[in-house]
Design an enzyme around this catalytic site. Sequence first.
Site, PDB file in Angstrom:
ATOM      1  N   GLY A  10      -4.067 -10.978  -4.702  1.00  0.00           N
ATOM      2  CA  GLY A  10      -5.008 -10.842  -3.578  1.00  0.00           C
ATOM      3  C   GLY A  10      -6.411 -11.256  -3.978  1.00  0.00           C
ATOM      4  N   ASP A  14     -10.624  -9.927   0.852  1.00  0.00           N
ATOM      5  CA  ASP A  14     -11.901  -9.279   1.144  1.00  0.00           C
ATOM      6  C   ASP A  14     -12.280  -8.221   0.086  1.00  0.00           C
ATOM      7  OD1 ASP A  14     -14.007  -8.611   3.143  1.00  0.00           O
ATOM      8  OD2 ASP A  14     -12.950  -6.683   3.112  1.00  0.00           O
ATOM      9  N   ALA A  16     -11.344  -7.975  -3.038  1.00  0.00           N
ATOM     10  CA  ALA A  16     -11.690  -8.613  -4.315  1.00  0.00           C
ATOM     11  C   ALA A  16     -13.138  -9.090  -4.274  1.00  0.00           C
ATOM     12  CB  ALA A  16     -10.744  -9.777  -4.580  1.00  0.00           C
ATOM     13  N   ASP A  87       2.959 -17.072  -4.441  1.00  0.00           N
ATOM     14  CA  ASP A  87       3.389 -16.379  -3.232  1.00  0.00           C
ATOM     15  C   ASP A  87       4.238 -15.204  -3.713  1.00  0.00           C
ATOM     16  OD1 ASP A  87       4.945 -15.497  -0.975  1.00  0.00           O
ATOM     17  OD2 ASP A  87       4.311 -17.341   0.041  1.00  0.00           O
ATOM     18  N   ASP A 179      -8.046   5.911  -5.369  1.00  0.00           N
ATOM     19  CA  ASP A 179      -8.634   6.548  -4.196  1.00  0.00           C
ATOM     20  C   ASP A 179     -10.127   6.443  -4.469  1.00  0.00           C
ATOM     21  OD1 ASP A 179      -9.910   8.508  -2.514  1.00  0.00           O
ATOM     22  OD2 ASP A 179      -7.897   9.216  -2.055  1.00  0.00           O
ATOM     23  N   HIS A 180     -10.799   5.516  -3.793  1.00  0.00           N
ATOM     24  CA  HIS A 180     -12.159   5.195  -4.245  1.00  0.00           C
ATOM     25  C   HIS A 180     -13.118   6.375  -4.058  1.00  0.00           C
ATOM     26  CE1 HIS A 180     -12.754   4.033  -0.018  1.00  0.00           C
ATOM     27  NE2 HIS A 180     -14.029   4.272  -0.237  1.00  0.00           N
ATOM     28  N   LYS A 184     -16.488   7.955  -6.584  1.00  0.00           N
ATOM     29  CA  LYS A 184     -17.877   8.156  -6.151  1.00  0.00           C
ATOM     30  C   LYS A 184     -18.585   9.105  -7.121  1.00  0.00           C
ATOM     31  CE  LYS A 184     -17.067   7.318  -1.243  1.00  0.00           C
ATOM     32  NZ  LYS A 184     -18.028   6.314  -0.811  1.00  0.00           N
ATOM     33  N   GLU A 218     -18.189   7.987   9.901  1.00  0.00           N
ATOM     34  CA  GLU A 218     -18.581   6.575   9.867  1.00  0.00           C
ATOM     35  C   GLU A 218     -19.235   6.223  11.196  1.00  0.00           C
ATOM     36  OE1 GLU A 218     -15.388   3.930   7.841  1.00  0.00           O
ATOM     37  OE2 GLU A 218     -14.331   5.397   9.036  1.00  0.00           O
ATOM     38  N   ASP A 237      -5.559   7.150   7.419  1.00  0.00           N
ATOM     39  CA  ASP A 237      -6.538   6.272   6.773  1.00  0.00           C
ATOM     40  C   ASP A 237      -7.517   7.053   5.899  1.00  0.00           C
ATOM     41  OD1 ASP A 237      -7.701   3.678   6.374  1.00  0.00           O
ATOM     42  OD2 ASP A 237      -9.370   4.293   7.657  1.00  0.00           O
ATOM     43  N   HIS A 242      -8.405  10.491   1.052  1.00  0.00           N
ATOM     44  CA  HIS A 242      -9.771  10.785   0.606  1.00  0.00           C
ATOM     45  C   HIS A 242     -10.183  12.239   0.840  1.00  0.00           C
ATOM     46  CE1 HIS A 242      -9.814   6.536   0.310  1.00  0.00           C
ATOM     47  NE2 HIS A 242     -10.078   6.286   1.578  1.00  0.00           N
ATOM     48  N   LYS A 342     -14.569   7.852  13.256  1.00  0.00           N
ATOM     49  CA  LYS A 342     -15.282   6.588  13.434  1.00  0.00           C
ATOM     50  C   LYS A 342     -16.212   6.699  14.631  1.00  0.00           C
ATOM     51  CE  LYS A 342     -12.081   3.306  11.394  1.00  0.00           C
ATOM     52  NZ  LYS A 342     -12.977   2.978  10.276  1.00  0.00           N
TER      53      LYS A 342
HETATM   54  P1  NAP Z   1      -7.220  -9.384   2.817  1.00  0.00           P
HETATM   55  O1  NAP Z   1      -8.632  -9.798   2.882  1.00  0.00           O
HETATM   56  O2  NAP Z   1      -6.346  -9.612   3.996  1.00  0.00           O
HETATM   57  O3  NAP Z   1      -6.587 -10.123   1.573  1.00  0.00           O
HETATM   58  C1  NAP Z   1      -5.220 -10.148   1.346  1.00  0.00           C
HETATM   59  C2  NAP Z   1      -4.943 -10.914   0.072  1.00  0.00           C
HETATM   60  O4  NAP Z   1      -3.526 -10.948  -0.090  1.00  0.00           O
HETATM   61  C3  NAP Z   1      -5.439 -12.345   0.096  1.00  0.00           C
HETATM   62  O5  NAP Z   1      -5.984 -12.642  -1.165  1.00  0.00           O
HETATM   63  C4  NAP Z   1      -4.174 -13.141   0.317  1.00  0.00           C
HETATM   64  O6  NAP Z   1      -4.291 -14.381  -0.329  1.00  0.00           O
HETATM   65  C5  NAP Z   1      -3.139 -12.292  -0.376  1.00  0.00           C
HETATM   66  N1  NAP Z   1      -1.810 -12.504   0.157  1.00  0.00           N
HETATM   67  C6  NAP Z   1      -1.372 -12.266   1.408  1.00  0.00           C
HETATM   68  N2  NAP Z   1      -0.082 -12.607   1.511  1.00  0.00           N
HETATM   69  C7  NAP Z   1       0.304 -13.078   0.314  1.00  0.00           C
HETATM   70  C8  NAP Z   1       1.520 -13.577  -0.203  1.00  0.00           C
HETATM   71  N3  NAP Z   1       2.618 -13.679   0.532  1.00  0.00           N
HETATM   72  N4  NAP Z   1       1.554 -13.966  -1.487  1.00  0.00           N
HETATM   73  C9  NAP Z   1       0.454 -13.875  -2.261  1.00  0.00           C
HETATM   74  N5  NAP Z   1      -0.720 -13.390  -1.839  1.00  0.00           N
HETATM   75  C10 NAP Z   1      -0.796 -13.008  -0.556  1.00  0.00           C
HETATM   76  O7  NAP Z   1      -7.038  -7.856   2.445  1.00  0.00           O
HETATM   77  P2  NAP Z   1      -8.086  -6.920   1.664  1.00  0.00           P
HETATM   78  O8  NAP Z   1      -9.050  -6.360   2.633  1.00  0.00           O
HETATM   79  O9  NAP Z   1      -8.603  -7.638   0.475  1.00  0.00           O
HETATM   80  O10 NAP Z   1      -7.175  -5.674   1.220  1.00  0.00           O
HETATM   81  C11 NAP Z   1      -6.227  -5.768   0.184  1.00  0.00           C
HETATM   82  C12 NAP Z   1      -5.514  -4.430   0.059  1.00  0.00           C
HETATM   83  O11 NAP Z   1      -6.449  -3.416  -0.254  1.00  0.00           O
HETATM   84  C13 NAP Z   1      -4.825  -3.965   1.328  1.00  0.00           C
HETATM   85  O12 NAP Z   1      -3.654  -3.302   0.972  1.00  0.00           O
HETATM   86  C14 NAP Z   1      -5.778  -2.975   1.949  1.00  0.00           C
HETATM   87  O13 NAP Z   1      -5.108  -2.003   2.700  1.00  0.00           O
HETATM   88  C15 NAP Z   1      -6.371  -2.371   0.691  1.00  0.00           C
HETATM   89  N6  NAP Z   1      -7.702  -1.849   0.903  1.00  0.00           N
HETATM   90  C16 NAP Z   1      -8.716  -2.654   1.320  1.00  0.00           C
HETATM   91  C17 NAP Z   1      -9.982  -2.125   1.473  1.00  0.00           C
HETATM   92  C18 NAP Z   1     -11.139  -2.996   1.906  1.00  0.00           C
HETATM   93  O14 NAP Z   1     -12.253  -2.464   1.913  1.00  0.00           O
HETATM   94  N7  NAP Z   1     -10.959  -4.249   2.217  1.00  0.00           N
HETATM   95  C19 NAP Z   1     -10.221  -0.791   1.194  1.00  0.00           C
HETATM   96  C20 NAP Z   1      -9.172  -0.002   0.738  1.00  0.00           C
HETATM   97  C21 NAP Z   1      -7.928  -0.553   0.593  1.00  0.00           C
HETATM   98  P3  NAP Z   1      -3.812 -15.764   0.347  1.00  0.00           P
HETATM   99  O15 NAP Z   1      -4.156 -15.692   1.788  1.00  0.00           O
HETATM  100  O16 NAP Z   1      -4.574 -16.789  -0.421  1.00  0.00           O
HETATM  101  O17 NAP Z   1      -2.373 -15.807   0.091  1.00  0.00           O
END
Ligand code: NAP
Length: 510
Positions: A10, A14, A16, A87, A179-180, A184, A218, A237, A242, A342
């Site tokens: 990933g 977002d 990352a 993939d 669990d972020h 904190k 929030e 959520d 949390h 929210k």
């Molecule tokens: P995102 O922006 O949708 O990113 C998803 C990532 O997964 C992308 O890098 C995508 O890369 C990759 N991906 C999707 N399908 C794939 C596949 N078949 N093979 C390989 N890679 C694949 O999601 P995100 O917000 O970063 O969140 C990631 C995880 O963290 C989720 O489980 C979310 O619930 C959790 N999370 C996120 C947040 C947050 O603040 N964003 C907070 C807490 C938890 P490609 O499109 O290049 O394949």
Amino acid sequence: MEAFTFVLFGATGDLAKRKIYPALYNLFIDHKLPQSFSVIGLGRRELTNEAFQANIEHSLHEFSRREANDPNSIQNFLRAFSYCVLDVGHKEDYYKLLKLIETKEEELQSEPNRMFYLSVGPEFFETITANIHESGLGSANGWKRLVIEKPFGHDLQSARDLNTNLKQVFTEDEIFRIDHYLGKPMVQKLVDLQLNNPVLKAVLDNRHIANVQITANEIVGVEERAGYYDHVGAVRDMFQNHMLQVLMMLTINFPNNSTTENVRFKKKLVMESLELLHKEDVRTNVVRGQYEAGMIQGKPVVGYTSEPNIAATSQNDTFIAAKLQIDDYFWRGVPFYIRTGKRMKDKSTRIVIEFKESLKQSGTKDDSTTPNLLVFEISPNEGIVLQLNTRDPLQRGQFKPMQIDFQEDLDNVPEAYENLILDALHGDSTFFAHWDEVELSWQWVQPILEAYEENLVPLRLYAAGTNGPAESDLLLEQDGFQWWFDEKYELENQENESIQQDQFVLNTNN
Ligand code: NAP
């Protein structure tokens, strides 16, 4: 720290971009990472290493806690990063990844210590771990660790199934469930504060405390996460993970010897002592809310069911308030009120501890006094407030509340993801959720999920920009209490005295 390879599933996502790269960068410039390490980013998108590194640099400029303005250190940092198209469902991609990792390990002459960070949707967790196993990625001589993001399951059974599958490849010691909230600084500080301040240890129990309120509000609505959030709601959520983790961190009676095992053992005890809620009792102990149109910071916003990609008939919860009781020696009889929502009036995560009113009990209480409160501000500000009563010299004979207010300067404090990633690299799982805690949390929440499913709990609407449905206030009023601090530092408006922070001495490790 030993050299390692950080394998990031990933890497184009977002999370990352906003959290993981800035956290790694701040650890790097603080010299907390070893001389040699390598980060391999994975995703389906075709990217050259150069384009990948440029994306990372961009994310540092946008999201890093400290300015990324030294070209040398940025270049040294980015040198560790390479990208590999993968993939998650394509087995052959894992063999290609293995080759790349082995080449990097050889170049760096490092042990095959591998951290697999799954920053992808939960539907991929089992496929990825099975492929890590099958391809041999996880069978080298060094350590292997798995870091996973929430959500960990959708309910009790799905969480158990997921855990059973992960355990076939990684042991509990090797799994780091993020669990972020546990990263904190103020939540982590709860350990220190309780261990190093006998005064806190002395008063944190049912002899002195009337009730405890934990809030995580929030301002934002569902944003772009409609598809995810509409199946999850506030209960899954925020509450199951949390909020219950903050409850555990506050209520564990820390042993002086606070090893990871001890802390986790004590957290498990808290969860085991939580009085179970029966499905039939959910209605009287839980408030289920959803926001309607309203005003946020002076601007009109739409209601939940008018948000893009949310069905007009959605019954999903965007707010939950619940009353909980811990049946153990320290907390028996103290109600805990937990709420999160929210589109609330303000953004704030805090714990408010309300002390018993001894003056009232002894029959000498002046009606103008307010209860003593101890407040732990968790975010966005970090601080501790103690509310006492004093007499106002200008208003003869009248009491007025006085707040002793310590606000932490957050400028140089590491963020949650820095703390957690560093701990995982060190193999320290104190601030990660153990499976026992996750399972017990789902177990506690399961009757709520079922009661919602069967519509046993009415959905209470609340206007955006408020403190939630009126029933949330009633939940406390029926016990003779009220939510405190809904107006941030509401008493400031009453010209309360504020004692400077250097007069408020609690021992914390900085
Ligand atoms: P995102 O922006 O949708 O990113 C998803 C990532 O997964 C992308 O890098 C995508 O890369 C990759 N991906 C999707 N399908 C794939 C596949 N078949 N093979 C390989 N890679 C694949 O999601 P995100 O917000 O970063 O969140 C990631 C995880 O963290 C989720 O489980 C979310 O619930 C959790 N999370 C996120 C947040 C947050 O603040 N964003 C907070 C807490 C938890 P490609 O499109 O290049 O394949």
